[in-house]
Design a protein around this motif. Structure first.
Motif, PDB file in Angstrom:
ATOM      1  N   LYS A   1      23.983  64.176  50.698  1.00 22.63           N
ATOM      2  CA  LYS A   1      24.195  63.821  49.291  1.00 22.63           C
ATOM      3  C   LYS A   1      22.885  63.899  48.521  1.00 22.63           C
ATOM      4  O   LYS A   1      22.843  64.398  47.384  1.00 22.63           O
ATOM      5  CB  LYS A   1      24.765  62.399  49.207  1.00 22.63           C
ATOM      6  N   SER A   2      21.814  63.418  49.141  1.00 23.98           N
ATOM      7  CA  SER A   2      20.500  63.422  48.492  1.00 23.98           C
ATOM      8  C   SER A   2      19.981  64.845  48.309  1.00 23.98           C
ATOM      9  O   SER A   2      19.502  65.211  47.234  1.00 23.98           O
ATOM     10  CB  SER A   2      19.495  62.620  49.327  1.00 23.98           C
TER      11      SER A   2
ATOM     12  N   VAL B   1      21.456  66.964  45.484  1.00 24.69           N
ATOM     13  CA  VAL B   1      21.033  66.737  44.103  1.00 24.69           C
ATOM     14  C   VAL B   1      20.201  67.918  43.611  1.00 24.69           C
ATOM     15  O   VAL B   1      20.235  68.277  42.428  1.00 24.69           O
ATOM     16  CB  VAL B   1      20.235  65.416  43.975  1.00 24.69           C
TER      17      VAL B   1
ATOM     18  N   LEU C   1      22.148  70.388  41.824  1.00 27.05           N
ATOM     19  CA  LEU C   1      22.514  70.072  40.447  1.00 27.05           C
ATOM     20  C   LEU C   1      21.535  70.695  39.466  1.00 27.05           C
ATOM     21  O   LEU C   1      21.929  71.196  38.410  1.00 27.05           O
ATOM     22  CB  LEU C   1      22.580  68.549  40.249  1.00 27.05           C
TER      23      LEU C   1
ATOM     24  N   LEU D   1      29.449  64.598  40.364  1.00 28.44           N
ATOM     25  CA  LEU D   1      28.072  64.133  40.241  1.00 28.44           C
ATOM     26  C   LEU D   1      27.302  64.983  39.237  1.00 28.44           C
ATOM     27  O   LEU D   1      26.486  64.468  38.460  1.00 28.44           O
ATOM     28  CB  LEU D   1      27.388  64.185  41.611  1.00 28.44           C
ATOM     29  N   TYR D   2      27.573  66.284  39.234  1.00 26.38           N
ATOM     30  CA  TYR D   2      26.905  67.183  38.290  1.00 26.38           C
ATOM     31  C   TYR D   2      27.235  66.789  36.851  1.00 26.38           C
ATOM     32  O   TYR D   2      26.336  66.661  36.005  1.00 26.38           O
ATOM     33  CB  TYR D   2      27.339  68.631  38.551  1.00 26.38           C
TER      34      TYR D   2
ATOM     35  N   PHE E   1      15.346  61.731  37.624  1.00 26.35           N
ATOM     36  CA  PHE E   1      15.190  62.059  39.047  1.00 26.35           C
ATOM     37  C   PHE E   1      13.914  62.876  39.282  1.00 26.35           C
ATOM     38  O   PHE E   1      13.835  63.669  40.207  1.00 26.35           O
ATOM     39  CB  PHE E   1      16.412  62.841  39.536  1.00 26.35           C
TER      40      PHE E   1
END
Length: 338
Positions: free
Chosen positions: A76-77, A80, A83, A249-250, A260
């Protein structure tokens, strides 16, 4: 530990049902996904992964449950980073927000297949050539260090150049060379029929780049997850749950990506740590050494690094916002004095 075919069949049925829901129930054709809806859907996908984690705990045991959770957090990390690239791709091809979800949906569908191939190949190599754990581990360490160095070199001008380069991708240029293309994407389809001929639209071009991008990211993320577990079921399911929630999430985070800023540095450290863990634990296993880094320890370290990076990024963004607000006030004062 061999996983029963019942688990595999059940999981695959679940994924098919979720994909149908995502395509035909959660989203309408041509819908622009709002931040509020994206946040709720992100919460849904994360909750679903955690529920699945609980099921793994009670059916397959504590160790595999920790492995799933750690692998999920890592994937998951690392995702990112995708994205940031999605933003560049859609900006480069000028994809209207109302078509972005459809492109991502088919991109993720392709990723499900390619990830399975990568994971199967990775585990097969580990089982056949145990020493390849050192190769994977060393690769992750080098990738992490390179990522840190690249982050230091990165500036706004380079990012803009990257966005332009995506439209000139080798494979996209190859498609343009051998297949007729059009800039018209008014009907939101990957191909448009003009005068009896089919033309590829920018939606199809962006889909190709997204698929290629995922393959590149998989080269980093799959070895990282294999450092946590070599159980095919755990590695694949953790990957898939992380990927399924990537679209939501995007749409939830695309407007706050500045928060981030330091996450990439945390991901760099995580890759170095995971690569080192992979080599240390394999050495401990083969040489009967007592020095071993348990999965639970890895989970705590990874979560701590991600949390610290996000907090630091938020503090930085707040300071930058105050600086931007303060500058006009300072300039106005200077004009009055003149």
């Amino acid at each position: 530990m061999e996983t029963s075919s019942v688990f595999w069949i059940g999981f695959l049925i679940l994924i098919v049902v979720l994909l149908i829901l995502d395509m035909f129930v959660f989203h309408k054709k041509g819908e622009i996904v709002s931040v509020k809806k994206a946040l709720w859907l992100s919460l849904f996908w994360i909750s679903l992964a955690l529920i699945f984690n609980v099921i793994v705990y009670f059916i397959m045991g504590k160790e595999l449950a920790f492995e799933f959770l750690t692998a999920y957090v890592i994937e998951k990390s690392l995702s990112v980073d995708n994205l940031f690239v999605f933003i560049l791709i859609f900006s480069s091809f000028k994809i209207d927000p109302k078509y972005q979800h459809d492109v991502l949906f088919w991109g993720i569908l392709g990723a499900l297949v390619f990830r399975a191939i990568f994971i199967f190949a990775g585990i097969a190599l580990i089982e056949r050539f145990a020493w390849i754990m050192y190769v994977f581990g060393g690769f992750l360490v080098i990738t992490g260090i390179k990522m840190v160095l690249d982050n230091f070199k990165e500036n706004k001008q380079e990012e803009n150049e990257s966005a332009k380069d995506l439209n000139q991708n080798f494979f996209v240029s190859l498609i343009r060379k051998y297949f007729p293309t059009t800039d018209d994407m008014s009907d939101g389809k990957f191909f448009k029929k003009i005068n009896g001929r089919h033309f590829a639209t920018p939606l199809f071009m962006s889909l190709i780049v997204i698929e290629l991008t995922d393959l590149v990211f998989a080269v980093d993320s799959i070895p990282a997850v294999l450092a946590i577990s070599t159980n095919m079921f755990i590695v694949y399911t953790s990957n898939i749950f992380a990927i399924l929630g990537l679209r939501s999430l995007y749409f939830a985070l695309r407007g706050v990506m500045d928060y981030f800023h330091y996450l990439k540095y945390a991901l760099s450290i995580i890759l170095v740590f995971i690569g080192s863990k992979m080599m240390i634990n394999h050495f401990a296993h083969t040489q009967n050494s007592e020095f071993y880094i348990p999965t639970l320890t890895s989970l705590f370290i990874i979560i701590a690094l991600i949390t610290v990076s996000i907090i630091a990024s938020v503090i930085r963004s707040k300071k930058m916002e105050k600086k931007v607000i303060a500058e006009p006030i300072i300039n106005t004062s200077e004009r009055k004095e003149i």
